[in-house]
Design an enzyme around this catalytic site. Structure first.
Site, PDB file in Angstrom:
ATOM      1  N   THR A 137       0.720  -1.465   0.039  1.00 48.37           N
ATOM      2  CA  THR A 137      -0.022   0.026  -0.122  1.00 48.37           C
ATOM      3  C   THR A 137       1.055   1.303   0.047  1.00 48.37           C
ATOM      4  OG1 THR A 137      -1.646  -1.090   1.341  1.00 48.37           O
ATOM      5  CG2 THR A 137      -1.730   1.172   1.120  1.00 48.37           C
ATOM      6  N   ASP A 151      -9.320  -2.593   2.788  1.00 50.63           N
ATOM      7  CA  ASP A 151      -9.671  -1.113   3.410  1.00 50.63           C
ATOM      8  C   ASP A 151      -9.413  -0.017   2.497  1.00 50.63           C
ATOM      9  OD1 ASP A 151      -6.813  -1.627   4.108  1.00 50.63           O
ATOM     10  OD2 ASP A 151      -6.934   0.500   4.424  1.00 50.63           O
ATOM     11  N   THR A 210      -2.367   2.138   6.084  1.00 51.60           N
ATOM     12  CA  THR A 210      -1.673   0.987   5.540  1.00 51.60           C
ATOM     13  C   THR A 210      -1.697  -0.031   6.594  1.00 51.60           C
ATOM     14  OG1 THR A 210       0.174  -0.010   4.603  1.00 51.60           O
ATOM     15  CG2 THR A 210       0.642   1.808   5.983  1.00 51.60           C
ATOM     16  N   HIS A 264      -3.021  -4.341   7.995  1.00 54.12           N
ATOM     17  CA  HIS A 264      -4.102  -5.258   7.838  1.00 54.12           C
ATOM     18  C   HIS A 264      -5.359  -4.856   7.444  1.00 54.12           C
ATOM     19  CE1 HIS A 264      -6.197  -9.106   9.230  1.00 54.12           C
ATOM     20  NE2 HIS A 264      -5.591  -9.443   8.055  1.00 54.12           N
TER      21      HIS A 264
END
Lengths: 166, 140
Positions: free
Chosen positions: B1, B32, B52, B54
């Site tokens: 990310t 996300d 950024t 999980h």
């Protein structure tokens, strides 16, 4: 204190041999964003430019250099948001484009929606004249190696992002 | 990310986040990043965050908007970012990182993962780091 731009290249476990590339990548993206701000550009222009630079840098998990899904393919997500109007644009599970962040901005600027996904996002990209790129151009040797390594049944690809309790 | 937040000379704020997702994810898995309030959020009145880490954990706590709520309650960019990340770790055992900025141009880069590559440009100075506690500067 203004203008200011802050960028990140992702949180997790960064192999030692990648430290230099990661650091130089975020520094050059921050410089690019700052140049736009100093030239009177908007904060939206600055963040899209910074993110575009990082998408084009194969050292980062976005655009070229994205990690692969379980089938060995690239599906990408992106979002932009404008603090003045709270307008936002996003794409999810989009394939075969070099800069999802620029497509997200087009969703914000050219549609009344907040997010377009998968084939819908691809059709919108085509209608906006965003060039389609071959998936191969987004896949690096490193991302393919990691994909293969994590196909093992006992692999846990997100291990570095799950907090050990205690 | 990858991601960025910025405040321009007119005080307008924006955020951008882009990601390939998580390694070996199921086909069709969306994290996300494209979710407003999770992968990013920007409001001229409070600030902006790009996240950024999980993705499933970030979505459960809507991390970007959570940090801005803390700033609305008067927390600094640094304290708000730490509070948001700490909640995500304690509540859903998720690790991650954020870059955060407020309307005055105060900024913070915080992470609970082992590393996060970050950089900031302000007043012709470039700030950057990778490991916890690192903060290097050089002239732009």
């Amino acid at each position: 204190m203004l203008p200011v731009v802050v960028v990140h290249g992702g949180a997790g476990q960064i192999p030692k041999e990648w430290s230099e590339k990661s650091t130089s990548g975020v520094c050059s993206a921050a410089r690019a964003g700052y140049r736009i701000l100093q030239g009177g550009g908007s904060s939206m222009d600055a963040v899209v430019e910074a993110a575009t630079q990082l998408e084009n840098n194969p050292s980062f998990n976005a655009g070229c250099g994205s990690v692969l899904n379980v089938k060995g393919e690239v599906e990408m997500d992106a979002i932009v948001m404008d603090g003045k109007t709270l307008a936002t644009g996003a794409v999810s599970a989009v394939r075969n484009i070099a800069n999802p962040i620029q497509l997200a901005r087009l969703v914000m600027d050219k549609t009344s929606h907040a997010c377009l996904t998968a084939e819908g996002a691809s059709q919108f990209a085509r209608s906006m004249g965003v060039p389609e790129v071959p998936q191969e151009s987004l896949i690096t040797e490193y991302s393919r190696m990691r994909w293969k390594k994590n196909l093992a049944p006992d692999a846990n690809p997100v291990e570095c992002q799950i907090g050990k309790m205690g | 990310t990858v991601g960025a937040v910025a405040v321009d000379s007119e005080g307008n704020i924006a955020c951008a986040t882009s990601s390939g997702g998580i390694l070996n994810k199921m086909e069709g898995r969306v994290g996300d990043t494209p979710c407003i309030g999770s992968g990013g959020y920007a409001d001229n009145r409070m600030g902006a965050v790009s996240t950024t880490g999980h993705g499933e954990a970030i979505m459960k706590v809507t991390l970007a908007r959570l940090i801005l709520f803390h700033m609305e309650q008067g927390q600094s960019v640094e304290a708000a970012s730490d509070l948001g990340l700490a909640y995500m770790k304690s509540r859903v055992s998720g690790l991650g990182g954020v870059v955060t900025v407020d309307p005055q141009g105060h900024w913070a880069t915080c992470f609970t993962s082992q590393q996060m590559a970050w950089a900031a440009a302000q007043k012709d100075t470039l700030h950057y780091g990778l490991y916890t506690g690192e903060h290097f500067t050089q002239s732009i």
